[in-house]
Design a protein around this motif. Structure first.
Motif, PDB file in Angstrom:
ATOM      1  N   GLN A  29       0.827  -1.202   0.000  1.00  0.00           N
ATOM      2  CA  GLN A  29       0.000   0.000   0.000  1.00  0.00           C
ATOM      3  C   GLN A  29       0.865   1.257   0.000  1.00  0.00           C
ATOM      4  OE1 GLN A  29      -3.856   1.635  -0.239  1.00  0.00           O
ATOM      5  NE2 GLN A  29      -3.098  -0.434  -0.499  1.00  0.00           N
ATOM      6  N   PHE A  30       1.978   1.233   0.740  1.00  0.00           N
ATOM      7  CA  PHE A  30       2.900   2.363   0.757  1.00  0.00           C
ATOM      8  C   PHE A  30       3.454   2.624  -0.638  1.00  0.00           C
ATOM      9  CE2 PHE A  30       7.043   4.329   1.207  1.00  0.00           C
ATOM     10  CZ  PHE A  30       6.855   5.284   2.189  1.00  0.00           C
ATOM     11  N   SER A  31       3.856   1.571  -1.334  1.00  0.00           N
ATOM     12  CA  SER A  31       4.416   1.719  -2.680  1.00  0.00           C
ATOM     13  C   SER A  31       3.381   2.282  -3.648  1.00  0.00           C
ATOM     14  CB  SER A  31       4.934   0.374  -3.191  1.00  0.00           C
ATOM     15  OG  SER A  31       5.940  -0.137  -2.337  1.00  0.00           O
ATOM     16  N   LEU A  32       2.144   1.824  -3.518  1.00  0.00           N
ATOM     17  CA  LEU A  32       1.081   2.357  -4.365  1.00  0.00           C
ATOM     18  C   LEU A  32       0.908   3.859  -4.136  1.00  0.00           C
ATOM     19  CD1 LEU A  32      -1.340   2.081  -6.286  1.00  0.00           C
ATOM     20  CD2 LEU A  32      -2.714   1.387  -4.304  1.00  0.00           C
ATOM     21  N   LEU A  33       0.941   4.286  -2.879  1.00  0.00           N
ATOM     22  CA  LEU A  33       0.790   5.701  -2.558  1.00  0.00           C
ATOM     23  C   LEU A  33       1.974   6.520  -3.068  1.00  0.00           C
ATOM     24  CD1 LEU A  33      -0.692   5.352   1.032  1.00  0.00           C
ATOM     25  CD2 LEU A  33      -1.849   6.354  -0.949  1.00  0.00           C
ATOM     26  N   VAL A  34       3.167   5.925  -3.077  1.00  0.00           N
ATOM     27  CA  VAL A  34       4.324   6.604  -3.677  1.00  0.00           C
ATOM     28  C   VAL A  34       4.052   6.865  -5.156  1.00  0.00           C
ATOM     29  CG1 VAL A  34       6.744   6.318  -4.348  1.00  0.00           C
ATOM     30  CG2 VAL A  34       6.033   5.772  -2.020  1.00  0.00           C
ATOM     31  N   GLY A  35       3.536   5.856  -5.849  1.00  0.00           N
ATOM     32  CA  GLY A  35       3.215   6.037  -7.262  1.00  0.00           C
ATOM     33  C   GLY A  35       2.133   7.064  -7.493  1.00  0.00           C
ATOM     34  N   VAL A  36       1.117   7.064  -6.656  1.00  0.00           N
ATOM     35  CA  VAL A  36       0.049   8.061  -6.785  1.00  0.00           C
ATOM     36  C   VAL A  36       0.604   9.464  -6.590  1.00  0.00           C
ATOM     37  CG1 VAL A  36      -2.077   8.925  -5.713  1.00  0.00           C
ATOM     38  CG2 VAL A  36      -1.810   6.481  -6.152  1.00  0.00           C
ATOM     39  N   ASN A  37       1.517   9.621  -5.618  1.00  0.00           N
ATOM     40  CA  ASN A  37       2.047  10.960  -5.390  1.00  0.00           C
ATOM     41  C   ASN A  37       2.971  11.407  -6.516  1.00  0.00           C
ATOM     42  OD1 ASN A  37       1.794  13.074  -3.339  1.00  0.00           O
ATOM     43  ND2 ASN A  37       4.025  12.974  -3.316  1.00  0.00           N
ATOM     44  N   ALA A  38       3.580  10.474  -7.225  1.00  0.00           N
ATOM     45  CA  ALA A  38       4.347  10.848  -8.415  1.00  0.00           C
ATOM     46  C   ALA A  38       3.421  11.493  -9.452  1.00  0.00           C
ATOM     47  CB  ALA A  38       5.035   9.624  -9.002  1.00  0.00           C
ATOM     48  N   THR A 139      -1.897  11.934   0.628  1.00  0.00           N
ATOM     49  CA  THR A 139      -0.853  10.917   0.511  1.00  0.00           C
ATOM     50  C   THR A 139       0.187  11.060   1.621  1.00  0.00           C
ATOM     51  OG1 THR A 139       0.405  12.258  -1.086  1.00  0.00           O
ATOM     52  CG2 THR A 139      -1.148  10.647  -1.976  1.00  0.00           C
ATOM     53  N   VAL A 140       0.487  12.294   2.035  1.00  0.00           N
ATOM     54  CA  VAL A 140       1.385  12.510   3.176  1.00  0.00           C
ATOM     55  C   VAL A 140       0.801  11.892   4.432  1.00  0.00           C
ATOM     56  CG1 VAL A 140       2.252  14.281   4.759  1.00  0.00           C
ATOM     57  CG2 VAL A 140       2.545  14.576   2.297  1.00  0.00           C
ATOM     58  N   ILE A 141      -0.451  12.211   4.719  1.00  0.00           N
ATOM     59  CA  ILE A 141      -1.100  11.724   5.939  1.00  0.00           C
ATOM     60  C   ILE A 141      -1.175  10.198   5.935  1.00  0.00           C
ATOM     61  CG2 ILE A 141      -3.295  11.686   7.191  1.00  0.00           C
ATOM     62  CD1 ILE A 141      -3.692  14.611   6.081  1.00  0.00           C
ATOM     63  N   MET A 142      -1.502   9.604   4.791  1.00  0.00           N
ATOM     64  CA  MET A 142      -1.656   8.153   4.722  1.00  0.00           C
ATOM     65  C   MET A 142      -0.330   7.440   4.947  1.00  0.00           C
ATOM     66  SD  MET A 142      -4.394   7.890   1.564  1.00  0.00           S
ATOM     67  CE  MET A 142      -5.153   6.298   1.882  1.00  0.00           C
ATOM     68  N   LYS A 143       0.753   7.985   4.425  1.00  0.00           N
ATOM     69  CA  LYS A 143       2.058   7.349   4.646  1.00  0.00           C
ATOM     70  C   LYS A 143       2.485   7.475   6.105  1.00  0.00           C
ATOM     71  CE  LYS A 143       3.873   7.818  -0.051  1.00  0.00           C
ATOM     72  NZ  LYS A 143       2.809   8.679  -0.602  1.00  0.00           N
ATOM     73  N   ILE A 144       2.230   8.624   6.714  1.00  0.00           N
ATOM     74  CA  ILE A 144       2.530   8.776   8.146  1.00  0.00           C
ATOM     75  C   ILE A 144       1.725   7.768   8.955  1.00  0.00           C
ATOM     76  CG2 ILE A 144       2.273  10.322  10.123  1.00  0.00           C
ATOM     77  CD1 ILE A 144       3.008  12.642   8.320  1.00  0.00           C
ATOM     78  N   ASP A 145       0.445   7.587   8.585  1.00  0.00           N
ATOM     79  CA  ASP A 145      -0.389   6.594   9.268  1.00  0.00           C
ATOM     80  C   ASP A 145       0.222   5.203   9.190  1.00  0.00           C
ATOM     81  OD1 ASP A 145      -2.313   8.539   9.774  1.00  0.00           O
ATOM     82  OD2 ASP A 145      -3.603   7.957   8.094  1.00  0.00           O
ATOM     83  N   LEU A 146       0.697   4.820   8.010  1.00  0.00           N
ATOM     84  CA  LEU A 146       1.123   3.448   7.775  1.00  0.00           C
ATOM     85  C   LEU A 146       2.433   3.093   8.458  1.00  0.00           C
ATOM     86  CD1 LEU A 146       0.295   3.092   3.954  1.00  0.00           C
ATOM     87  CD2 LEU A 146      -0.908   1.987   5.853  1.00  0.00           C
ATOM     88  N   PHE A 158      10.499   9.291   0.730  1.00  0.00           N
ATOM     89  CA  PHE A 158       9.955   8.595  -0.439  1.00  0.00           C
ATOM     90  C   PHE A 158       8.780   9.352  -1.038  1.00  0.00           C
ATOM     91  CE2 PHE A 158      12.237   4.778   1.068  1.00  0.00           C
ATOM     92  CZ  PHE A 158      12.690   4.287  -0.146  1.00  0.00           C
ATOM     93  N   ASN A 159       7.912   9.870  -0.184  1.00  0.00           N
ATOM     94  CA  ASN A 159       6.732  10.583  -0.677  1.00  0.00           C
ATOM     95  C   ASN A 159       7.125  11.812  -1.487  1.00  0.00           C
ATOM     96  OD1 ASN A 159       3.612  10.947  -0.268  1.00  0.00           O
ATOM     97  ND2 ASN A 159       4.478  12.963   0.082  1.00  0.00           N
ATOM     98  N   GLU A 160       7.995  12.635  -0.909  1.00  0.00           N
ATOM     99  CA  GLU A 160       8.364  13.879  -1.578  1.00  0.00           C
ATOM    100  C   GLU A 160       9.293  13.621  -2.762  1.00  0.00           C
ATOM    101  OE1 GLU A 160       6.727  16.886  -0.186  1.00  0.00           O
ATOM    102  OE2 GLU A 160       5.771  15.002   0.338  1.00  0.00           O
ATOM    103  N   ALA A 161      10.119  12.573  -2.663  1.00  0.00           N
ATOM    104  CA  ALA A 161      10.981  12.233  -3.799  1.00  0.00           C
ATOM    105  C   ALA A 161      10.149  11.837  -5.010  1.00  0.00           C
ATOM    106  CB  ALA A 161      11.933  11.100  -3.419  1.00  0.00           C
ATOM    107  N   ALA A 162       9.112  11.061  -4.779  1.00  0.00           N
ATOM    108  CA  ALA A 162       8.246  10.655  -5.889  1.00  0.00           C
ATOM    109  C   ALA A 162       7.566  11.858  -6.513  1.00  0.00           C
ATOM    110  CB  ALA A 162       7.204   9.648  -5.401  1.00  0.00           C
ATOM    111  N   PHE A 205      -7.672   0.929  -6.015  1.00  0.00           N
ATOM    112  CA  PHE A 205      -6.648   0.173  -5.300  1.00  0.00           C
ATOM    113  C   PHE A 205      -6.205   0.764  -3.961  1.00  0.00           C
ATOM    114  CE2 PHE A 205      -5.989  -0.736  -9.874  1.00  0.00           C
ATOM    115  CZ  PHE A 205      -6.314  -2.083  -9.842  1.00  0.00           C
ATOM    116  N   VAL A 206      -6.336   2.061  -3.752  1.00  0.00           N
ATOM    117  CA  VAL A 206      -5.902   2.657  -2.480  1.00  0.00           C
ATOM    118  C   VAL A 206      -6.881   2.276  -1.378  1.00  0.00           C
ATOM    119  CG1 VAL A 206      -5.603   4.838  -1.238  1.00  0.00           C
ATOM    120  CG2 VAL A 206      -4.628   4.556  -3.530  1.00  0.00           C
TER     121      VAL A 206
END
Length: 455
Positions: A29-38, A139-146, A158-162, A205-206
């Motif tokens: 799920q984290f990887s999917l959110l990285v892609g969404v934030n890209a 996407t920031v909030i969701m990654k912090i949650d996970l 990872f979030n901001e890099a994407a 998918f999210v």
């Protein structure tokens, strides 16, 4: 249906036995959110090279204040939307906010392609501000949650890099497309693809992550009595903006950081064009800065988990200030490229680290709202930067505007050095000695431990 506020600590959370915090436990799920934030970053990237040139070459806006109105509109709307995104994420969940942001994105590239007047461009950037506020905040909030407290800096890296890596790649791509096929409509075809793909992935998918935040709240240790659960939205706003030292220092640093990003977005392409650079070379410079910024965060986010947040932020602000001043003083593509690289490195030191610091200090029951308040101030920097840089450039020249932003950025680093305390202390190793006397325990990783947190 319960009307209890989600910030109420007496509210019974849902069953969380199956929920686990951590990057490895939530990798898919984290990887999917990285892609969404890209894809979120790519929506801004489609504008970075082309829109300032559209302002001067197609719509013939030669006053800087007028030409930068699109950034002013974007920044003001995104700042306000960030605040509401955090509140809505606590109330209705993260996923509905994310999907709504992508629905709003669908008409943006179409407006940019076919706008008959500059007013249509401003309208597109109002929608872009709403889109970015809802999707990037979520996407920031969701990654912090996970990921939980121990790898928060890495997660934000990872979030901001994407996001900024995709922004950079898109800025470069649209520069080359514009150089070969024109400023419109071809460069904005990428935006059509990004919006459609982002909506599809987010809808299908999210998964919702609010339960992870409630799970963390059951074991969270507040750094001080002021940072307990159950705060109202007004109390969260006051605490984050002004009262709590680390949170308020982060807010002002974020605002100044995006003030100079607004300069790079709106002023630098015009500045380079006036010195005779081609559209394709301007695209390279417009992409270099966010490329280093994006990729660098893969290092600096994790580094902040090891060395702490405060001095990475302060030094990063001073690095940005030096790079901006260099760009004003130097001449030629190679020198400006060097300045863009250093500016990206300084921004990479700051950007994920500020978000991680907010996550360190804020209680899980109101963390989404605190992130929203921080992002309100941070993205308000776009609007302030557009106004400030535009006015100074019109009155004193474009070089004076660049130097003024450099000075403000240096001053912001001083504020962080003086006001902010260290919000993250890594867990001591087994060889670090016995547990504290009196039955105490070491500081929880990712939990702020200030001597005094309020002014």
């Amino acid at each position: 249906m319960s009307t209890t506020s989600p910030a109420d600590p007496t509210q019974t959370p849902p069953a969380t036995d199956a929920l686990r915090l951590g990057l490895r436990a939530n990798l898919a799920q984290f990887s999917l959110l990285v892609g969404v934030n890209a894809l979120v970053g790519g929506m801004i990237g489609q504008e970075r090279t082309v829109l300032p040139l559209l302002a001067t070459r197609v719509f013939h806006l030669h006053a800087f204040t007028a030409a930068l109105t699109f950034i002013l509109a974007f920044g003001a709307v995104k700042a306000a939307t960030n605040f509401f995104a955090g509140t809505l994420s606590d109330r209705v969940g993260r996923k509905p906010v994310l999907v709504a942001g992508w629905l709003i994105a669908l008409p943006i590239p179409l407006l940019l392609m076919w706008a008959p007047t500059w007013g249509w461009i401003i309208a597109a950037n109002v929608l872009l501000g709403v889109n970015q506020g809802l999707t990037w905040s979520t996407t920031v909030i969701m990654k912090i949650d996970l990921v939980g407290p121990e790898r928060r800096g890495m997660a934000m890296g990872f979030n901001e890099a994407a996001g900024y890596g995709a922004l950079a790649a898109t800025a470069m791509a649209t520069g080359f497309i514009a150089a070969h096929w024109g400023l419109r409509p071809q460069p904005f075809f990428l935006g059509v693809a990004y919006a459609a793909l982002g909506l599809g992935l987010s809808t299908l998918f999210v998964r919702e992550t609010r339960g992870h935040a409630r799970h963390e709240a059951q074991t969270h240790t507040a750094a001080s009595a002021d940072l307990h659960g159950g705060l109202s939205t007004g109390e969260v706003f006051t605490l984050t903006s002004f009262k709590e030292k680390a949170l308020s220092a982060a807010c002002q640093a974020g605002m100044v950081n995006n003030l100079n990003d607004g300069l790079a977005w709106g002023i630098f392409p015009i500045y380079f064009a006036r010195h005779g650079l081609s559209v394709s070379r301007i695209g390279i410079l417009a992409g270099l800065y966010p490329a280093v910024w994006g990729l660098g965060q893969l290092i600096t986010g994790a580094l902040s988990d090891r060395v702490g947040r405060k001095w990475l932020i302060a030094v990063g602000m001073w690095t940005q200030a030096a790079a901006i001043a260099w760009i004003a003083a130097a001449h030629g593509f190679a020198n400006w490229a060097l300045g863009a690289l250093v500016l990206g490195a300084g921004t990479a030191m700051v950007y994920p680290t500020l978000l991680a610091a907010i996550g360190d200090v804020a209680h899980p029951t109101w963390r989404a709202r605190s992130v929203g308040v921080y992002r309100l101030w941070r993205d308000g920097g776009f609007a302030v930067g557009a106004l400030l840089a535009g006015i100074i450039a019109d009155l004193f020249g474009i070089t004076a505007a660049i130097y003024a932003v450099a000075a403000l950025t240096a001053a912001s680093g001083i504020v962080v050095a003086v006001r902010m305390y260290e919000t993250h202390r890594p867990a001591p190793t087994a060889s670090a000695g016995p547990a504290p006397a009196g039955g105490g325990r070491p500081a929880t990783p990712g939990t702020a431990q200030p001597a005094a947190t309020t002014s």
